[in-house]
Motif scaffolding. Structure first.
Motif, mmCIF file in Angstrom:
data_model
loop_
_atom_site.group_PDB
_atom_site.id
_atom_site.type_symbol
_atom_site.label_atom_id
_atom_site.label_comp_id
_atom_site.label_asym_id
_atom_site.label_seq_id
_atom_site.Cartn_x
_atom_site.Cartn_y
_atom_site.Cartn_z
ATOM 1 N N ILE A 166 -85.730 21.614 -53.979
ATOM 2 C CA ILE A 166 -85.753 22.249 -52.663
ATOM 3 C C ILE A 166 -86.879 21.601 -51.857
ATOM 4 N N LEU A 167 -86.556 21.001 -50.742
ATOM 5 C CA LEU A 167 -87.582 20.338 -49.945
ATOM 6 C C LEU A 167 -88.181 21.276 -48.898
ATOM 7 N N GLU A 168 -87.341 22.116 -48.343
ATOM 8 C CA GLU A 168 -87.826 23.016 -47.296
ATOM 9 C C GLU A 168 -87.444 24.464 -47.595
ATOM 10 N N PRO A 169 -88.134 25.061 -48.549
ATOM 11 C CA PRO A 169 -87.759 26.422 -48.943
ATOM 12 C C PRO A 169 -87.772 27.398 -47.771
ATOM 13 N N ARG A 170 -88.788 27.291 -46.925
ATOM 14 C CA ARG A 170 -88.880 28.204 -45.794
ATOM 15 C C ARG A 170 -87.666 28.088 -44.889
ATOM 16 N N ALA A 171 -87.317 26.845 -44.605
ATOM 17 C CA ALA A 171 -86.181 26.620 -43.705
ATOM 18 C C ALA A 171 -84.895 27.166 -44.307
ATOM 19 N N LEU A 172 -84.707 26.935 -45.597
ATOM 20 C CA LEU A 172 -83.481 27.419 -46.233
ATOM 21 C C LEU A 172 -83.439 28.944 -46.277
ATOM 22 N N GLU A 173 -84.593 29.541 -46.579
ATOM 23 C CA GLU A 173 -84.624 30.999 -46.609
ATOM 24 C C GLU A 173 -84.331 31.578 -45.234
ATOM 25 N N ALA A 174 -84.903 30.957 -44.220
ATOM 26 C CA ALA A 174 -84.689 31.462 -42.863
ATOM 27 C C ALA A 174 -83.224 31.266 -42.463
ATOM 28 N N LEU A 175 -82.699 30.096 -42.777
ATOM 29 C CA LEU A 175 -81.305 29.806 -42.454
ATOM 30 C C LEU A 175 -80.375 30.831 -43.103
ATOM 31 N N GLY A 176 -80.642 31.105 -44.353
ATOM 32 C CA GLY A 176 -79.759 32.007 -45.084
ATOM 33 C C GLY A 176 -80.111 33.476 -44.883
ATOM 34 N N ASP A 177 -81.201 33.730 -44.159
ATOM 35 C CA ASP A 177 -81.678 35.104 -43.997
ATOM 36 C C ASP A 177 -81.760 35.753 -45.371
ATOM 37 N N TYR A 178 -82.354 35.041 -46.274
ATOM 38 C CA TYR A 178 -82.368 35.479 -47.668
ATOM 39 C C TYR A 178 -83.729 35.244 -48.283
ATOM 40 N N PHE A 179 -84.396 36.319 -48.628
ATOM 41 C CA PHE A 179 -85.727 36.193 -49.200
ATOM 42 C C PHE A 179 -85.768 36.911 -50.534
ATOM 43 N N GLU A 180 -86.065 36.192 -51.574
ATOM 44 C CA GLU A 180 -86.087 36.798 -52.900
ATOM 45 C C GLU A 180 -87.182 37.836 -52.993
ATOM 46 N N ARG A 181 -86.895 38.830 -53.755
ATOM 47 C CA ARG A 181 -87.891 39.856 -53.996
ATOM 48 C C ARG A 181 -88.943 39.305 -54.951
ATOM 49 N N PRO A 182 -90.121 39.891 -54.912
ATOM 50 C CA PRO A 182 -91.144 39.485 -55.880
ATOM 51 C C PRO A 182 -90.630 39.727 -57.298
ATOM 52 N N ILE A 183 -91.164 38.990 -58.208
ATOM 53 C CA ILE A 183 -90.724 39.123 -59.587
ATOM 54 C C ILE A 183 -91.023 40.509 -60.135
ATOM 55 N N GLN A 184 -90.063 41.047 -60.826
ATOM 56 C CA GLN A 184 -90.251 42.341 -61.474
ATOM 57 C C GLN A 184 -90.234 42.104 -62.969
#
Lengths: 226, 226
Positions: A203-221
């Motif tokens: 993954i080169l641009e995690p921020r961009a991909l997360e924003a594009l997908g409107d998808y943010f992983e939850r913190p690890i449980q």
DNA sequence: CGGAAATTTGAGATCACTCAATTGCGGTGG
DNA sequence: CCACCGCAATTGAGTGATCTCAAATTTCCG
């Protein structure tokens, strides 16, 4: 999560044996209620359903630590199938001892429920994806999702993850056609958001991909392990 | 399913009180982990998620006997919302006593897991719909699904069910736009497959709709009640 | 009898699909 | 080592399903 020796013993007693399935092999046949439930030990697998004319939808991906088969507990017919992407090692539990387990070790029953609930959350997310995201958003979301999950179980090294999926897998998971999946992936690649080389993903641009997908992983449980 | 007096007592003890929510009201706010889990006693509700720009996806519909809130058990943030379609009567259980319940009454824990697994199956089906069915198939499938479920809890009389859904609800559940949902529904209506009058639904050609949607309900299963 | 919400319809724009062909790659046999 | 095969990935072209925008029309409520 820490486990007491006693609990461990119960798990051991419940277990009926390991199994290894080759890449592409069938772990659970669709439309047939299996006699066992499983825990994945190693490798990638996925749950899916197909319509009668063959259209296939992948419901969720499975990684080490995931628990499969509870969904079918009371289903008759029309159950999901489970297939291995890579070689998969798993541990089988006889389904008919599930109630016994709940009864003898409520904590384990609770843990199993926990694992099942986690899978349902993933399906919920996938449903949002298939229902409401466009192609770009879907691909972005799925790449981040798979990467993060691999990361959590320690399958990432130096920013690279082994990425054993065929574009057909991704298309089936996203509810897109193979061709359109390909075109969308190329576009994101050309934009420099990620790189895919010889079956390894970065993954080169995690921020961009997360924003594009409107998808943010939850913190690890911390998650239980069966 | 039959329940022993003792079990009933445990359930009573676990319960923290009933609640009534008006049509259109919020039962569980999205993105906020609720402090309770619920059993629906009366009315229609639904679980949903929204993307940050407002696109909404309905994950599953809820009817009397359904159990909600387990999905969030260990989620932090990004949880689903639950909204009432009609007026809804429900029964609340404090979430933090869930583990206690599993521990004290494994059978109830098992039942809860059962109910959660059933909801996951529905989400699985909905994901197949959103991912792989076209508009006609989606509408056909959803109409049959909702009708059958209402039938099971005794909400059908003389072949008519109260159908309190807005086309916006259906569109949000199907992953279609409102306009296209409308056009598709009109087409199926003109074909004489179903009738919708003053908020009441009648299925005229169940076989045709089931075949169209490639969707056949499972035989009724006795289900636990919490 | 309003007024707001829900439904319905039309028209044009787009996104995603299908069909078809080409390219790239890993393995296999000569 | 190289030609060949099969599968996966890629690309182009045209079609079609679904979307968006916009404007009635109907229904529901107060």
């Amino acid at each position: 999560m820490p486990v007491s020796p006693e609990t461990l013993q119960t798990i051991e007693g419940f277990r009926s044996g390991g199994r290894v399935v080759d890449a592409g092999g069938t772990i659970v046949e669709e439309h047939r209620k299996g006699s066992h439930v499983f825990t994945i030990y190693a490798g990638w697998a996925f749950r899916y359903k197909t319509l009668s004319d063959g259209r296939r939808q992948i419901l969720s991906f499975l990684l080490p630590g995931d628990f499969v088969g509870l969904q079918d507990e009371f289903a008759d017919g029309r159950t999901h199938g489970v297939e291995a992407v890579t070689g998969v090692a798993l541990c089988a539990f006889p389904r008919d001892r599930l109630w016994t387990l709940f009864n003898a070790q409520p904590k384990l029953g609770y843990d199993i429920t926990w694992l099942a609930a986690r899978d349902e959350q993933r399906v919920d997310d996938n449903l949002v994806t298939a229902g409401r995201r466009n192609a770009q958003e879907r691909v972005a979301m799925l790449l981040m999702h798979l990467y993060r999950r691999a990361e959590r179980v320690g399958m990432v090294s130096e920013g690279w993850v082994e990425f054993p999926f065929t574009q057909q897998h991704l298309a089936d998971a996203l509810g897109l056609s193979l061709v359109h999946t390909n075109k969308t992936m190329r576009r994101l690649q050309r934009l420099g958001l990620y790189k895919l080389d010889a079956g390894w993903l970065r993954i080169l641009e995690p921020r961009a991909l997360e924003a594009l997908g409107d998808y943010f992983e939850r913190p690890i449980q911390p998650s239980p392990l069966i």
